[in-house]
Design an enzyme around this catalytic site. Structure first.
Site, PDB file in Angstrom:
ATOM      1  N   GLU A   1       3.523  -6.161   6.920  1.00  0.00           N
ATOM      2  CA  GLU A   1       2.871  -5.055   7.621  1.00  0.00           C
ATOM      3  C   GLU A   1       3.291  -4.944   9.083  1.00  0.00           C
ATOM      4  OE1 GLU A   1      -0.014  -6.197   4.271  1.00  0.00           O
ATOM      5  OE2 GLU A   1       1.332  -7.237   5.661  1.00  0.00           O
TER       6      GLU A   1
ATOM      7  N   ALA B   1       0.845  -1.195   0.000  1.00  0.00           N
ATOM      8  CA  ALA B   1       0.000   0.000   0.000  1.00  0.00           C
ATOM      9  C   ALA B   1       0.880   1.245   0.000  1.00  0.00           C
ATOM     10  CB  ALA B   1      -0.909  -0.008   1.223  1.00  0.00           C
TER      11      ALA B   1
ATOM     12  N   GLU C   1      -1.823  -9.392  -1.380  1.00  0.00           N
ATOM     13  CA  GLU C   1      -3.251  -9.580  -1.110  1.00  0.00           C
ATOM     14  C   GLU C   1      -4.093  -9.510  -2.382  1.00  0.00           C
ATOM     15  OE1 GLU C   1      -4.019  -7.960   3.336  1.00  0.00           O
ATOM     16  OE2 GLU C   1      -2.971  -6.580   2.017  1.00  0.00           O
TER      17      GLU C   1
ATOM     18  N   GLY D   1      -0.214  -5.323   0.412  1.00  0.00           N
ATOM     19  CA  GLY D   1      -1.388  -5.245  -0.442  1.00  0.00           C
ATOM     20  C   GLY D   1      -1.173  -5.865  -1.804  1.00  0.00           C
TER      21      GLY D   1
END
Length: 257
Positions: free
Chosen positions: A131, A65, A111, A108
């Site tokens: 993360e 992200a 993901e 992300g």
């Protein structure tokens, strides 16, 4: 539509979405999430498209992200903005979608790759959920999809240590379906996508739906669901055409009806 953070193209009956924020290693920002959703909506409405490929660059599929965009946010900001909700368009997409991953697929990036139906990666790919190194945890489904893909022990290891997993380990763990040389990645993925797009659209979509049901139901419920959809396929023209072509030793001509 003119896109700012992705490149969208059509190759035959395959739609291709390429994440395109090279200076940020394709970090996932709100604008990119929205544009991916718009592109998928367009491909969903296009009857000529039978499969979609989601990819990035040779250096990074997506390195996570965009931390700069979210660092100063508070709980209420994230709750009201729900900024990554747009990425659920990937998991809701009814046609088959393949992730073509080279380089980093972290946070992300990992993901959204897992939201796709399967992953084909280059041998330079690196996967991970780092993360925890930022004082947070995965927030776009990482803890839920990773454990389903690779099991509890491996998922705990990756999420709690924040380490990266190379392509060979990802294949051994069942996260990816194939590993190829970087210069063969898109050719391999497009061959798979072309083959899928040439199948009966009805059969491909129902097969995808039934496989996904396996994550949500018991074995007996899943088998019952599979059986009903299998039976329903015998109302389609494509079933008659496919079986007739097999008997007649010719290539089927599916009309998606």
């Amino acid at each position: 539509m003119a896109y700012e953070t992705i490149e969208v193209s059509v190759q035959g009956h395959v739609g291709v979405i390429k994440l395109d924020r090279p200076k940020a290693l394709n970090a996932l920002c709100k604008e990119l999430a929205g544009e991916v959703a718009i592109a998928l909506e367009s491909f969903a409405a296009d009857d000529a498209i039978g499969c979609v490929v989601l990819t990035g660059s040779e250096r990074a599929f997506a390195a996570g992200a965009d931390i700069k965009e979210m660092q100063s946010d508070g709980y209420i900001d994230l709750f009201l903005d729900n900024r990554f909700e747009s990425f659920t368009a990937i998991e809701r997409f009814r046609k088959p979608i393949i992730a073509a991953v080279a380089g980093y697929a972290l946070g992300g990036g990992c993901e959204i790759a897992m939201m796709c139906d399967f992953i084909i990666c280059a041998d330079n790919a690196k996967f991970g959920q780092p993360e925890i190194n930022l004082g947070v945890m995965p927030g776009i489904g990482g803890t839920q999809r990773l454990i389903r893909a690779v099991g509890k022990s491996k998922a705990m290891d990756l999420c709690l240590t924040g380490r990266m997993m190379d392509a060979a380990e990802a294949e051994r763990s069942g996260l990816v379906s194939r590993v190829v040389a970087p210069d063969a990645l898109m050719e391999t993925v497009m061959e798979a996508a072309d083959k899928i797009a040439a199948q009966s659209r009805i059969a491909a979509m129902m097969t995808k739906e039934t496989l996904n049901i396996a994550f949500e139901t018991t074995l007996s419920q899943g088998i019952q669901y599979e059986r009903r959809l299998f039976q329903s396929m015998f109302t389609t023209h494509d079933q008659k055409e496919g079986m007739s072509a097999f008997i007649e030793k010719r290539k089927p001509h599916f009309t998606n009806k």
